[in-house]
Design an enzyme around this catalytic site. Structure first.
Site, PDB file in Angstrom:
ATOM      1  N   LYS A  73       0.865  -1.194   0.000  1.00  0.00           N
ATOM      2  CA  LYS A  73       0.000   0.000   0.000  1.00  0.00           C
ATOM      3  C   LYS A  73       0.887   1.224   0.000  1.00  0.00           C
ATOM      4  CE  LYS A  73      -4.116   1.824   0.503  1.00  0.00           C
ATOM      5  NZ  LYS A  73      -3.798   2.666  -0.682  1.00  0.00           N
ATOM      6  N   LYS A  97       5.120   2.088   8.590  1.00  0.00           N
ATOM      7  CA  LYS A  97       3.969   2.893   8.999  1.00  0.00           C
ATOM      8  C   LYS A  97       2.693   2.059   9.133  1.00  0.00           C
ATOM      9  CE  LYS A  97       3.793   6.598   6.418  1.00  0.00           C
ATOM     10  NZ  LYS A  97       3.340   7.601   5.411  1.00  0.00           N
ATOM     11  N   LYS A 109       5.212   1.906  -2.904  1.00  0.00           N
ATOM     12  CA  LYS A 109       5.219   3.306  -3.342  1.00  0.00           C
ATOM     13  C   LYS A 109       5.458   3.358  -4.839  1.00  0.00           C
ATOM     14  CE  LYS A 109       4.848   7.412  -1.399  1.00  0.00           C
ATOM     15  NZ  LYS A 109       4.064   7.736  -0.203  1.00  0.00           N
ATOM     16  N   THR A 193      -4.876  12.960   6.397  1.00  0.00           N
ATOM     17  CA  THR A 193      -3.488  13.023   6.879  1.00  0.00           C
ATOM     18  C   THR A 193      -3.328  14.175   7.872  1.00  0.00           C
ATOM     19  OG1 THR A 193      -2.722  12.047   4.831  1.00  0.00           O
ATOM     20  CG2 THR A 193      -1.071  13.194   6.142  1.00  0.00           C
ATOM     21  N   ASN A 224      -1.785  19.703   0.447  1.00  0.00           N
ATOM     22  CA  ASN A 224      -2.957  19.004   0.995  1.00  0.00           C
ATOM     23  C   ASN A 224      -2.806  18.708   2.496  1.00  0.00           C
ATOM     24  OD1 ASN A 224      -4.068  16.151   1.773  1.00  0.00           O
ATOM     25  ND2 ASN A 224      -5.465  16.994   0.265  1.00  0.00           N
ATOM     26  N   SER A 362      -7.474   5.439   3.846  1.00  0.00           N
ATOM     27  CA  SER A 362      -7.389   4.640   2.617  1.00  0.00           C
ATOM     28  C   SER A 362      -7.816   3.195   2.914  1.00  0.00           C
ATOM     29  CB  SER A 362      -5.959   4.628   2.086  1.00  0.00           C
ATOM     30  OG  SER A 362      -5.754   5.686   1.187  1.00  0.00           O
TER      31      SER A 362
HETATM   32  P1  NAD Z   1       1.390  18.572  -1.852  1.00  0.00           P
HETATM   33  O1  NAD Z   1       2.043  18.420  -3.165  1.00  0.00           O
HETATM   34  O2  NAD Z   1      -0.064  18.835  -1.788  1.00  0.00           O
HETATM   35  O3  NAD Z   1       2.133  19.737  -1.013  1.00  0.00           O
HETATM   36  C1  NAD Z   1       3.487  19.903  -0.874  1.00  0.00           C
HETATM   37  C2  NAD Z   1       3.713  21.339  -0.363  1.00  0.00           C
HETATM   38  O4  NAD Z   1       5.067  21.495   0.030  1.00  0.00           O
HETATM   39  C3  NAD Z   1       3.433  22.429  -1.385  1.00  0.00           C
HETATM   40  O5  NAD Z   1       2.721  23.476  -0.727  1.00  0.00           O
HETATM   41  C4  NAD Z   1       4.827  22.929  -1.781  1.00  0.00           C
HETATM   42  O6  NAD Z   1       4.820  24.274  -2.192  1.00  0.00           O
HETATM   43  C5  NAD Z   1       5.531  22.759  -0.468  1.00  0.00           C
HETATM   44  N1  NAD Z   1       6.993  22.709  -0.548  1.00  0.00           N
HETATM   45  C6  NAD Z   1       7.799  21.995  -1.383  1.00  0.00           C
HETATM   46  N2  NAD Z   1       9.081  22.209  -1.083  1.00  0.00           N
HETATM   47  C7  NAD Z   1       9.096  23.075  -0.031  1.00  0.00           C
HETATM   48  C8  NAD Z   1      10.112  23.688   0.743  1.00  0.00           C
HETATM   49  N3  NAD Z   1      11.389  23.426   0.525  1.00  0.00           N
HETATM   50  N4  NAD Z   1       9.741  24.527   1.748  1.00  0.00           N
HETATM   51  C9  NAD Z   1       8.450  24.773   2.003  1.00  0.00           C
HETATM   52  N5  NAD Z   1       7.444  24.230   1.316  1.00  0.00           N
HETATM   53  C10 NAD Z   1       7.757  23.398   0.307  1.00  0.00           C
HETATM   54  O7  NAD Z   1       1.768  17.262  -1.032  1.00  0.00           O
HETATM   55  P2  NAD Z   1       1.033  16.628   0.240  1.00  0.00           P
HETATM   56  O8  NAD Z   1       0.109  15.566  -0.243  1.00  0.00           O
HETATM   57  O9  NAD Z   1       0.547  17.686   1.146  1.00  0.00           O
HETATM   58  O10 NAD Z   1       2.278  15.877   0.904  1.00  0.00           O
HETATM   59  C11 NAD Z   1       3.256  16.567   1.690  1.00  0.00           C
HETATM   60  C12 NAD Z   1       4.087  15.542   2.430  1.00  0.00           C
HETATM   61  O11 NAD Z   1       3.234  14.742   3.241  1.00  0.00           O
HETATM   62  C13 NAD Z   1       4.863  14.551   1.547  1.00  0.00           C
HETATM   63  O12 NAD Z   1       6.059  14.204   2.200  1.00  0.00           O
HETATM   64  C14 NAD Z   1       3.949  13.350   1.500  1.00  0.00           C
HETATM   65  O13 NAD Z   1       4.663  12.159   1.208  1.00  0.00           O
HETATM   66  C15 NAD Z   1       3.429  13.382   2.913  1.00  0.00           C
HETATM   67  N6  NAD Z   1       2.185  12.644   3.085  1.00  0.00           N
HETATM   68  C16 NAD Z   1       1.056  13.039   2.421  1.00  0.00           C
HETATM   69  C17 NAD Z   1      -0.103  12.295   2.588  1.00  0.00           C
HETATM   70  C18 NAD Z   1      -1.390  12.705   1.944  1.00  0.00           C
HETATM   71  O14 NAD Z   1      -2.385  12.025   2.171  1.00  0.00           O
HETATM   72  N7  NAD Z   1      -1.444  13.790   1.205  1.00  0.00           N
HETATM   73  C19 NAD Z   1      -0.101  11.162   3.419  1.00  0.00           C
HETATM   74  C20 NAD Z   1       1.077  10.817   4.094  1.00  0.00           C
HETATM   75  C21 NAD Z   1       2.213  11.570   3.903  1.00  0.00           C
END
Ligand code: NAD
Length: 432
Positions: A73, A97, A109, A193, A224, A362
């Protein structure tokens, strides 16, 4: 940013933690050997017909790290820096996790090396469908279930699910999660999340007898996960004093309103281009623009990292002045930096616990798809809260009992569960 690792080192760094845990809880032999490398790494080429008629081919990967506890997953990332090593590391973290929060899943992944901002909507859809055609042989509800990650969302999952249905000649909604609710997605998935991270923060804050109103939080990222975390934390009374995106950051001592920021960001795209207060929306009265990475060094109670991996590393860890760290992103703190934070007595609520809200919901989506049921959002949020409360308490108590960090406690909880299952499967396994 100097001090950051390249992706090859990212996987070594992740394995360092694994080796340490295996030694600490005396896991040797089969289980240790199995956990040192992924069980399947698939590299694919995804050809995409561009709008101008030309053909571009994007490299992609799907990695299944370990499937002892259940099907693999994990999300699919579209990013120009994606590499096999990065996807492998992320799949390893997914395996840990899922085990930490007791889900019947292994870790997987996927990723495509692409800058999605340079694609039109139709090109993006062709890429999403092409990627699913390329990995279809190794996926499915009982084998490997993709979901969204950086730069992929419910819309992209909808296209991918539709493509998989075409290939399967029937409806297989449980093959992909994070779909739009109209296509069998679960209510509550989009915010899960961020909501989960807030639960973990709340549970920790309650143990520390810390009130939300007294807690100043800086949030790295405004995607997000970050937005929903910030919004829900703000509603609960936490003071969100700073947020950043990939281009810059904003700060307000009195606290920012995440919904107003989102509205502004949708209009202006970048935090630094915002009009902070106009007739319709007010982010805060006294907003200051600061450098993107200055946010990491602010004196706050909690630094929530919700952007990408390896943001706090050897070079900048000593500049961190936050009272505690909350890892919403995957792997935002390198293992060296983590040791240093431990030495300095700064607690870290680790990714393998704090960002599990997404994969937990999920899982609820997969269960609903397989049983044909539809649960209410209230029901889902309640199940999420209960699971996180149970599993976080186990981690917090273990950390206390064994006098170790929350991260070490969470890893021990997860790896122990996987290793035990590997042992129970017997001695003559020759696959997975
Ligand atoms: P996303 O693409 O929606 O958002 C990423 C954000 O990070 C954007 O706002 C971008 O501008 C910002 N960003 C990128 N580089 C940056 C920097 N150097 N400094 C500051 N901001 C920066 O992605 P997301 O889905 O929100 O995921 C973010 C993190 O959370 C990732 O590591 C992802 O693996 C993890 N995550 C997300 C989920 C989920 O359900 N969305 C679940 C588990 C983990």
């Amino acid at each position: 940013m100097s001090g950051q690792m390249d992706h090859a080192n990212l996987f070594d760094d992740a394995r360092t933690r694994l080796v340490e845990v295996c030694q600490a809880i005396e896991i040797q032999g089969d289980a240790r050997e199995r956990l040192m490398q992924p069980s399947l790494s698939l590299q694919v080429s995804v050809p995409v017909r561009m709008d101008d008629g030309s053909l571009k081919v994007f490299p992609g990967w799907r990695i299944q790290y370990n499937t002892t506890l259940g099907p693999a997953k994990g999300g699919i990332r579209f990013h120009p820096d994606v590499s096999q090593e990065e996807v492998t590391t992320l799949s390893f973290w997914m395996a840990v996790k899922c085990a930490v929060v007791d889900l019947p899943y292994g870790g997987g992944k996927g990723g495509v090396k692409v800058d999605p901002k340079k694609l039109s909507k139709l090109e993006l859809e062709r890429l999403a469908r092409g990627y699913i055609r390329a990995i279809a042989d190794v996926m499915g509800p009982e084998r490997d279930i993709p979901a969204p990650d950086v730069n992929t969302n419910a819309t992209v999952m909808g296209w991918m699910a539709d493509e998989f249905d075409h290939l399967a000649r029937g409806k297989v909604p449980a093959a992909i999660t994070g779909k739009p609710p109209e296509l069998g997605g679960s209510l509550g998935r989009v915010a899960a999340t961020g909501r989960g991270a807030l639960h973990v923060l709340d549970l920790w804050a309650a143990r520390e007898k810390r009130k939300p109103e007294e807690t100043r939080v800086a949030v790295q990222g405004f995607g997000n996960a970050a937005y929903h975390f910030a919004r829900l934390a703000y509603e609960q009374g936490y003071r969100i004093v700073a947020v950043s995106d990939s281009k810059g950051a904003i700060y307000s001592q009195d606290g920012l309103d995440p919904d107003a920021i989102k509205e502004q960001k949708e209009r202006n795209r970048r935090l630094h281009d915002m009009v902070y207060c106009d007739d319709s929306v007010c982010v805060a009265e006294d907003v200051e623009k600061i450098d993107r990475d200055e946010l990491l060094t602010l004196e706050v109670d909690v630094l929530a990292l919700a952007a990408l991996e390896d943001q706090i590393h050897e070079e900048n860890v000593d500049e961190v002045r936050a009272g505690a760290l909350l890892e919403i992103a995957n792997g935002p703190v390198s293992s060296r930096a983590d040791e240093r934070l431990e030495e300095r007595g700064i607690p870290v609520l680790p990714d393998v616990l704090a960002n599990t809200g997404g994969v937990i919901v999920s899982y609820y989506e997969w269960v609903q798809n397989r049983s044909g049921e539809r649960w209410s959002e209230e029901d889902i949020n309640q199940r999420l809260a209960q699971r996180l409360e149970r599993q976080s308490e186990l981690v917090f108590k273990r950390a206390e009992r064994e006098e170790i960090s929350y991260r070490r406690a969470a890893y021990r909880q997860g790896i122990e569960r996987i290793a035990h299952a590997i042992e129970l499967r017997g001695n003559c396994q020759d696959s997975e």
